[in-house]
Design a protein around this motif. Structure first.
Motif, short mmCIF file in Angstrom:
data_model
loop_
_atom_site.label_atom_id
_atom_site.label_comp_id
_atom_site.label_asym_id
_atom_site.label_seq_id
_atom_site.Cartn_x
_atom_site.Cartn_y
_atom_site.Cartn_z
N UNK A 273 0.83 -1.21 0.00
CA UNK A 273 0.00 0.00 0.00
C UNK A 273 0.87 1.26 0.00
N UNK A 274 1.97 1.24 0.75
CA UNK A 274 2.86 2.40 0.78
C UNK A 274 3.43 2.69 -0.61
N UNK A 275 3.81 1.64 -1.33
CA UNK A 275 4.31 1.82 -2.70
C UNK A 275 3.21 2.39 -3.59
N UNK A 276 1.98 1.92 -3.39
CA UNK A 276 0.86 2.42 -4.20
C UNK A 276 0.63 3.91 -3.97
N UNK A 277 0.70 4.34 -2.72
CA UNK A 277 0.49 5.76 -2.41
C UNK A 277 1.57 6.63 -3.05
N UNK A 278 2.80 6.17 -3.00
CA UNK A 278 3.88 6.96 -3.61
C UNK A 278 3.70 7.06 -5.12
N UNK A 279 3.24 5.95 -5.74
CA UNK A 279 2.98 5.98 -7.17
C UNK A 279 1.81 6.90 -7.49
N UNK A 280 0.79 6.90 -6.64
CA UNK A 280 -0.41 7.72 -6.88
C UNK A 280 -0.06 9.21 -6.90
N UNK A 281 0.87 9.61 -6.05
CA UNK A 281 1.23 11.04 -5.99
C UNK A 281 2.04 11.48 -7.21
#
Length: 447
Positions: A273-281
Motif C-alpha cells: 500500500x505504501x508503494x501504491x500511495x507513492x505511485x499515486x502522488x
C-alpha cells in the motif's frame, strides 16, 4: 555418627554480606577448606546464595526494572522502593548475569513437549530489522569503517543527509499461532458496517525476541526451531510474513527446504500500500481526492491476485501522461516491487485460506521491544548492555518471565555450587553431606 577426620583440612566459621531488598544482612556459616582443596560453604549451596554481594531477589527486581526502563531509572526505583542501594554499574552487571541463560532456557523449552491449552491452526513466522545506536567500537566492521571515515561538513550542526550516530541492526523475530480469518478483497478495501464488527482472531502463544550480536541467519534459524516446537508433526499451515527483503526471503526458503516444510511466504500488504500511495502522488497532487480512489481500485485488483496487471497498467499510464523520468520514478519503483515479488502476492489464495497478510505483530515488536526502550534520546549502547536488555525485555514481553527466572536460579545453583561438589574429594563430600544434609539441595531464594 562418628565422622572421619580429613587430614590437612580445616573447618572455620565465616561470614559474608548479602544485600537484599530489605537491606544488607550478615550470613554466618561454616566453611571447609584446606591446602589444594576448593573451599566449600555448604550453607551457601543450601540457600543458593549468589557469588556476588547482591541476592537473587534483588537481582530479579533489577532485571525486571531494566527490562522496562533505563539503568539510571532502575537505580532510583530500587532506592525508593527497597532498603537496598545499588550503583548504575552494578545494575548493569546484574542485568548481564540475569540474561545469561536466555538461549539455554529456550533450547530446553523446545526440547520438551509443548502443552498449550489453546493453539491456532496457522503457525506464523515473521522477522524484521531495527537499528540501535551503539558505540563506534561496537558497530559491525563495514559500518564502523564508514563511521570513522565520515567527516562532518559543519561543526555546529548536521547538514542534509548526515546522521549523528551510526546504528547496528538488530534482527527481530516473532512466532505465534493464529486461527484462520477468511475474508474477501472487498471486505478489506471497502468494508461494510458488519465487516467492521467482525471479531478478528488474536495471536496465540506469541513469542518475540531480538538480537544485536547474532547474524540474521541464526535468528531466523531459531524462529524455525520455535515454529516447529509449536507443531513438530507439521500438521498445521506454516506461513511467513515478510516485507520483501531479499536476504530474509533467501533465508526463509533455505530453512523451509532444510526442514522439509511447506512454507507459504506472504508479502506484507502494508508495504504494498505504501508503494501504491507513492505511485499515486506521481499522477495526482497530495490534496486531490481522486488519489484515494486510484489507490483503492488498484489495491482491490492486487488483493484479487492481479498484481502484474496493476504494474503494467500504471507504467502505461505514466507513459501516456508523458511523465519525466524523475516524475515517474515512484511509479516504476512500485511496478518493479510488484513484479519482483509476484510469487508472494497471491492474496486471493491467502484470503481464502484465512492467512494473515499484514506484519502488524512484528512491526509492533520492533516498536515495543526496541524503539520504546532502546531509542532513548542521547543513548549510545554498549553491545553487551544492549543485548542483555533485549534478552530480558524479550522474556518479559513474551510472558515467560516466571518460568525463565526459575530456570535461571537452577542454573545459578548448578554453576556456583553443585559444580564444586561434583569435583570435591569424596571424603570431604561425605563429611559435608553428613554434617549439613545438603543432598538433595534445597533451593531457598534469598530476598
Amino acid at each position: 555418627m562418628i565422622l572421619p577426620v580429613l587430614p590437612k583440612s580445616r573447618c572455620s566459621r565465616l561470614s559474608r554480606k548479602l544485600t537484599t531488598i530489605f537491606g544488607t544482612v550478615i550470613a554466618n556459616r561454616i566453611g571447609y577448606g584446606g591446602r589444594k582443596i576448593n573451599s566449600l560453604n555448604p550453607l551457601d549451596a543450601e540457600l543458593n546464595l549468589p557469588v556476588e554481594q547482591y541476592s537473587h531477589g534483588l537481582r530479579q527486581r533489577v532485571a525486571v526494572e531494566v527490562a522496562r526502563s533505563g539503568f539510571r531509572e532502575t537505580v532510583e526505583i530500587i532506592e525508593k522502593t527497597t532498603a537496598a542501594k545499588i550503583g548504575k554499574r552494578q545494575a548493569e552487571e546484574l542485568a548481564y548475569k540475569s540474561a545469561s541463560d536466555f538461549d539455554e532456557f529456550y533450547r530446553q523449552q523446545q526440547a520438551q513437549s509443548l502443552e498449550l491449552k489453546e493453539t491456532g491452526e496457522i503457525v506464523v513466522i515473521s522477522a524484521d530489522g531495527k537499528g540501535v545506536v551503539v558505540r563506534t567500537e561496537d558497530l559491525r566492521a563495514d559500518t564502523q569503517k564508514r563511521a570513522r571515515e565520515t567527516s562532518k561538513k559543519l561543526n555546529k550542526r548536521l547538514t542534509k543527509g548526515e546522521k549523528r550516530n551510526s546504528k547496528r541492526m538488530a534482527t527481530v523475530a516473532s512466532v505465534y499461532t493464529i486461527n484462520p480469518f477468511v475474508r474477501t478483497p472487498q471486505q478489506i478495501v471497502n468494508p461494510s458496517d458488519e465487516d467492521k464488527k467482525m471479531k478478528r482472531p488474536r495471536p496465540i502463544g506469541k513469542r518475540v525476541w531480538a538480537s544485536l550480536t547474532k547474524q540474521p541467519e541464526l535468528v531466523i534459524s531459531e524462529a524455525f526451531d520455535e515454529a516447529l516446537h509449536r507443531d513438530p508433526n507439521k500438521q498445521k499451515r506454516f506461513c511467513a510474513l515478510v516485507d520483501g527483503n531479499k536476504t530474509q526471503l533467501s533465508l526463509l526458503k533455505k530453512f523451509a527446504k532444510s526442514h522439509h516444510l511447506n512454507l507459504t511466504i506472504v508479502l506484507d500488504i502494508i508495504h504494498v500500500i505504501e508503494y501504491l500511495w507513492k505511485a499515486a502522488f506521481a499522477f495526482y497532487s497530495h490534496t486531490n481526492k481522486q488519489v484515494e480512489d486510484w489507490v483503492s481500485k488498484r489495491l482491490l485488483l492486487i488483493l484479487s491476485g492481479k498484481s502484474s496487471s496493476v504494474a503494467a497498467g500504471m507504467r502505461r499510464s505514466a507513459t501516456l501522461r508523458q511523465l519525466t523520468p524523475s516524475q515517474r520514478q515512484p511509479v516504476d519503483n512500485c511496478a518493479r516491487y510488484l513484479l519482483n515479488n509476484a510469487n508472494y502476492l497471491k492474496y486471493d489464495d491467502y484470503l481464502k485460506a484465512g492467512l494473515p497478510i499484514a506484519t502488524g505483530v512484528i512491526e509492533g515488536a520492533c516498536r515495543h521491544l526496541i524503539k520504546d526502550r532502546m531509542d532513548i534520546t542521547g543513548a549510545r549502547w554498549s553491545l553487551a548492555g544492549a543485548e542483555a536488555v533485549l534478552r530480558l525485555r524479550s522474556v518479559y514481553i513474551s510472558g515467560d518471565w516466571d518460568e525463565y527466572w526459575r530456570f535461571h536460579l537452577l542454573q545459578e545453583h548448578q554453576r556456583n555450587h553443585l559444580a564444586l561438589y561434583q569435583g570435591a574429594i569424596p571424603l570431604m563430600k561425605q563429611v559435608i553431606q553428613a554434617r549439613c544434609s545438603i543432598t538433595p539441595p534445597t533451593l531457598a531464594i534469598p530476598v
